[in-house]
Design a protein around this motif. Structure first.
Motif, PDB file in Angstrom:
ATOM      1  N   SER A 145      26.909 -70.691  13.197  1.00 50.88           N
ATOM      2  CA  SER A 145      26.997 -69.956  14.465  1.00 50.88           C
ATOM      3  C   SER A 145      28.104 -68.897  14.431  1.00 50.88           C
ATOM      4  CB  SER A 145      27.242 -70.926  15.626  1.00 50.88           C
ATOM      5  OG  SER A 145      28.380 -71.729  15.362  1.00 50.88           O
ATOM      6  N   PHE A 146      28.313 -68.302  13.270  1.00 49.82           N
ATOM      7  CA  PHE A 146      29.311 -67.247  13.100  1.00 49.82           C
ATOM      8  C   PHE A 146      28.533 -66.016  12.647  1.00 49.82           C
ATOM      9  CE2 PHE A 146      33.739 -66.408  10.954  1.00 49.82           C
ATOM     10  CZ  PHE A 146      33.929 -65.344  11.806  1.00 49.82           C
ATOM     11  N   ARG A 147      28.334 -65.058  13.564  1.00 51.94           N
ATOM     12  CA  ARG A 147      27.426 -63.943  13.274  1.00 51.94           C
ATOM     13  C   ARG A 147      27.856 -62.652  13.953  1.00 51.94           C
ATOM     14  NH1 ARG A 147      22.308 -67.728  14.633  1.00 51.94           N
ATOM     15  NH2 ARG A 147      22.347 -68.968  12.731  1.00 51.94           N
ATOM     16  N   LEU A 148      27.395 -61.559  13.374  1.00 56.39           N
ATOM     17  CA  LEU A 148      27.543 -60.233  13.964  1.00 56.39           C
ATOM     18  C   LEU A 148      26.142 -59.666  14.200  1.00 56.39           C
ATOM     19  CD1 LEU A 148      29.868 -57.336  12.862  1.00 56.39           C
ATOM     20  CD2 LEU A 148      27.420 -56.938  13.057  1.00 56.39           C
ATOM     21  N   TYR A 149      25.920 -59.149  15.398  1.00 58.04           N
ATOM     22  CA  TYR A 149      24.613 -58.579  15.753  1.00 58.04           C
ATOM     23  C   TYR A 149      24.770 -57.135  16.204  1.00 58.04           C
ATOM     24  CZ  TYR A 149      22.762 -63.396  16.335  1.00 58.04           C
ATOM     25  OH  TYR A 149      22.367 -64.692  16.157  1.00 58.04           O
ATOM     26  N   LYS A 150      23.789 -56.297  15.867  1.00 59.46           N
ATOM     27  CA  LYS A 150      23.653 -55.043  16.602  1.00 59.46           C
ATOM     28  C   LYS A 150      23.298 -55.412  18.032  1.00 59.46           C
ATOM     29  CE  LYS A 150      22.133 -51.709  13.100  1.00 59.46           C
ATOM     30  NZ  LYS A 150      20.963 -50.924  12.613  1.00 59.46           N
ATOM     31  N   GLN A 155      21.428 -54.125  20.368  1.00 57.83           N
ATOM     32  CA  GLN A 155      20.011 -54.111  20.772  1.00 57.83           C
ATOM     33  C   GLN A 155      19.256 -55.302  20.182  1.00 57.83           C
ATOM     34  OE1 GLN A 155      21.730 -51.654  19.459  1.00 57.83           O
ATOM     35  NE2 GLN A 155      21.373 -49.718  20.528  1.00 57.83           N
ATOM     36  N   ALA A 156      19.607 -55.679  18.960  1.00 55.29           N
ATOM     37  CA  ALA A 156      18.946 -56.821  18.317  1.00 55.29           C
ATOM     38  C   ALA A 156      19.280 -58.112  19.056  1.00 55.29           C
ATOM     39  CB  ALA A 156      19.373 -56.920  16.855  1.00 55.29           C
ATOM     40  N   LEU A 157      20.544 -58.279  19.431  1.00 52.49           N
ATOM     41  CA  LEU A 157      20.952 -59.496  20.138  1.00 52.49           C
ATOM     42  C   LEU A 157      20.275 -59.584  21.504  1.00 52.49           C
ATOM     43  CD1 LEU A 157      22.618 -62.063  20.237  1.00 52.49           C
ATOM     44  CD2 LEU A 157      24.559 -60.723  21.080  1.00 52.49           C
ATOM     45  N   GLU A 158      20.191 -58.459  22.202  1.00 52.87           N
ATOM     46  CA  GLU A 158      19.522 -58.455  23.512  1.00 52.87           C
ATOM     47  C   GLU A 158      18.070 -58.910  23.375  1.00 52.87           C
ATOM     48  OE1 GLU A 158      22.063 -54.900  25.752  1.00 52.87           O
ATOM     49  OE2 GLU A 158      20.236 -54.401  24.652  1.00 52.87           O
ATOM     50  N   LYS A 159      17.390 -58.379  22.378  1.00 50.52           N
ATOM     51  CA  LYS A 159      15.983 -58.726  22.150  1.00 50.52           C
ATOM     52  C   LYS A 159      15.837 -60.204  21.782  1.00 50.52           C
ATOM     53  CE  LYS A 159      11.574 -57.891  21.012  1.00 50.52           C
ATOM     54  NZ  LYS A 159      10.543 -57.633  22.016  1.00 50.52           N
ATOM     55  N   LEU A 160      16.709 -60.687  20.911  1.00 55.12           N
ATOM     56  CA  LEU A 160      16.620 -62.068  20.446  1.00 55.12           C
ATOM     57  C   LEU A 160      16.941 -63.075  21.548  1.00 55.12           C
ATOM     58  CD1 LEU A 160      18.231 -61.572  16.936  1.00 55.12           C
ATOM     59  CD2 LEU A 160      15.891 -62.320  17.377  1.00 55.12           C
ATOM     60  N   VAL A 161      17.976 -62.791  22.321  1.00 55.78           N
ATOM     61  CA  VAL A 161      18.345 -63.712  23.411  1.00 55.78           C
ATOM     62  C   VAL A 161      17.218 -63.786  24.434  1.00 55.78           C
ATOM     63  CG1 VAL A 161      19.920 -64.052  25.347  1.00 55.78           C
ATOM     64  CG2 VAL A 161      20.847 -63.502  23.121  1.00 55.78           C
ATOM     65  N   GLU A 162      16.573 -62.653  24.694  1.00 53.19           N
ATOM     66  CA  GLU A 162      15.430 -62.619  25.616  1.00 53.19           C
ATOM     67  C   GLU A 162      14.293 -63.511  25.135  1.00 53.19           C
ATOM     68  OE1 GLU A 162      13.717 -58.769  26.443  1.00 53.19           O
ATOM     69  OE2 GLU A 162      15.645 -58.041  27.185  1.00 53.19           O
ATOM     70  N   ALA A 175      27.843 -51.421   5.216  1.00 57.01           N
ATOM     71  CA  ALA A 175      27.290 -51.134   3.882  1.00 57.01           C
ATOM     72  C   ALA A 175      25.772 -51.259   3.836  1.00 57.01           C
ATOM     73  CB  ALA A 175      27.920 -52.070   2.853  1.00 57.01           C
ATOM     74  N   THR A 176      25.209 -52.154   4.643  1.00 57.69           N
ATOM     75  CA  THR A 176      23.776 -52.456   4.541  1.00 57.69           C
ATOM     76  C   THR A 176      22.948 -51.947   5.723  1.00 57.69           C
ATOM     77  OG1 THR A 176      24.037 -54.601   5.668  1.00 57.69           O
ATOM     78  CG2 THR A 176      24.282 -54.578   3.253  1.00 57.69           C
ATOM     79  N   GLY A 177      23.616 -51.643   6.857  1.00 56.86           N
ATOM     80  CA  GLY A 177      22.890 -51.276   8.067  1.00 56.86           C
ATOM     81  C   GLY A 177      22.160 -52.447   8.694  1.00 56.86           C
ATOM     82  N   ALA A 178      22.571 -53.673   8.361  1.00 55.64           N
ATOM     83  CA  ALA A 178      21.871 -54.876   8.836  1.00 55.64           C
ATOM     84  C   ALA A 178      21.894 -54.979  10.360  1.00 55.64           C
ATOM     85  CB  ALA A 178      22.507 -56.123   8.227  1.00 55.64           C
ATOM     86  N   ASP A 179      20.817 -55.541  10.904  1.00 55.68           N
ATOM     87  CA  ASP A 179      20.754 -55.838  12.334  1.00 55.68           C
ATOM     88  C   ASP A 179      21.549 -57.092  12.664  1.00 55.68           C
ATOM     89  OD1 ASP A 179      18.694 -53.780  13.187  1.00 55.68           O
ATOM     90  OD2 ASP A 179      17.557 -54.856  11.660  1.00 55.68           O
ATOM     91  N   VAL A 180      21.586 -58.010  11.694  1.00 54.78           N
ATOM     92  CA  VAL A 180      22.320 -59.269  11.854  1.00 54.78           C
ATOM     93  C   VAL A 180      23.081 -59.550  10.564  1.00 54.78           C
ATOM     94  CG1 VAL A 180      22.167 -61.735  12.410  1.00 54.78           C
ATOM     95  CG2 VAL A 180      20.406 -60.172  13.270  1.00 54.78           C
ATOM     96  N   ARG A 214      30.866 -54.542  26.188  1.00 58.58           N
ATOM     97  CA  ARG A 214      30.774 -53.081  26.078  1.00 58.58           C
ATOM     98  C   ARG A 214      30.554 -52.610  24.650  1.00 58.58           C
ATOM     99  NH1 ARG A 214      36.442 -51.704  28.529  1.00 58.58           N
ATOM    100  NH2 ARG A 214      36.899 -53.698  27.536  1.00 58.58           N
ATOM    101  N   GLY A 215      30.596 -53.502  23.683  1.00 55.45           N
ATOM    102  CA  GLY A 215      30.547 -53.099  22.283  1.00 55.45           C
ATOM    103  C   GLY A 215      29.159 -52.715  21.797  1.00 55.45           C
ATOM    104  N   GLN A 216      29.136 -51.865  20.766  1.00 49.71           N
ATOM    105  CA  GLN A 216      27.874 -51.525  20.095  1.00 49.71           C
ATOM    106  C   GLN A 216      27.404 -52.694  19.232  1.00 49.71           C
ATOM    107  OE1 GLN A 216      30.395 -48.356  18.510  1.00 49.71           O
ATOM    108  NE2 GLN A 216      28.608 -47.024  18.668  1.00 49.71           N
ATOM    109  N   PHE A 217      28.357 -53.516  18.810  1.00 49.28           N
ATOM    110  CA  PHE A 217      28.074 -54.707  18.013  1.00 49.28           C
ATOM    111  C   PHE A 217      28.699 -55.911  18.711  1.00 49.28           C
ATOM    112  CE2 PHE A 217      28.153 -51.114  15.166  1.00 49.28           C
ATOM    113  CZ  PHE A 217      27.019 -51.292  14.388  1.00 49.28           C
TER     114      PHE A 217
END
Length: 240
Positions: free
Chosen positions: A166-171, A173-180, A117-122, A90-93
């Motif tokens: 393998s320790f990461r934070l994703y937005k 929408q970015a994770l959905e696109k990448l996993v696809e 701080a950076t607005g990074a996608d990953v 359910r998270g945004q990230f």
């Protein structure tokens, strides 16, 4: 989607009965201190050691809103585990990490701060920049990891210093696109995620982390994983 959950932490597990209570306690400790709203999604692949039973006990302790169980019938690979967890999050990230204590939850607030701080996608953890490092590995394991990382840097130019972590934070929408878009499984999946994120123009930031070899249980890295990694590297070099 519940808007009050900011962060979903995906924990794929296989034979982590001893480690799971500790990692969950640490995640709760560090995120509660910072006041973040989060959930922990445990994706167990039918572990024979009783990992799922331990997860159910943790759910009773912390509540089913905090601990979400999404078990699967068999071992199906990391990539599909993240996809499975993502579908129930359910998270945004979304934060992905190992459940064997090699990734310390104390770094999660640093990932979050870096993203804000950076607005990074990953935001990805790196063992090979700043004060990052590896502890508990013998020379052979360090050599394999360094060699693999060097090869990927030369061949793929991914724009990050640590491609095999393998320790990461994703937005979300970015994770959905990448996993696809990813086709790899197992350890190569993590590498492909970064290569594709870079090729798609996502903003990537890094946070130095200390990686500590597992305390309980056996490492799942063997000769077949190394061969699979080499094949995956050549595939990405040829296709991305």
């Amino acid at each position: 989607m519940s808007s009050n959950i900011q962060y979903s932490i995906l924990l794929p597990t296989y034979n982590e009965r001893q480690n799971l209570p500790i990692i969950v306690w640490l995640i709760n400790k560090y995120l509660e201190e910072c006041g973040y709203k989060y959930e922990i999604i445990i994706i167990d692949d039918n572990s024979p050691d009783g990992t799922l039973e331990a997860a159910k006990q943790l759910q009773r302790i912390y509540g089913d809103d905090r601990i979400v169980l999404r078990p699967r019938e068999k071992k199906l690979g990391l990539g599909t585990a993240y996809l499975h967890g993502l579908q129930h999050s359910r998270g945004q990230f979304v934060i992905i990490m190992d459940s064997d204590l090699s990734h310390h939850p104390k770094f999660i607030p640093k990932f979050i701060e870096k993203q804000l701080a950076t607005g990074a996608d990953v935001v990805t953890g790196t063992r090979y920049a700043g004060d990052g490092g590896v502890y508990g590995w013998d020379f052979r394991r360090k050599l394999i990891s360094r060699g693999a990382n060097y090869l990927t840097q030369v061949l793929l130019r991914p724009g990050v210093s640590d491609l095999t972590g393998s320790f990461r934070l994703y937005k979300r929408q970015a994770l959905e696109k990448l996993v696809e878009s990813c086709v790899s499984k197992g350890y190569v999946f993590q590498m492909e995620m970064m290569v594709r994120a870079n090729s798609l123009g996502y903003r990537i930031s890094e946070v130095p982390i200390s990686f500590v070899d597992r305390v309980y249980g056996e490492s799942k890295m063997g000769a077949m994983e190394i061969i699979g990694f080499a094949k995956g590297l050549l595939y990405l070099f040829a296709t991305v």
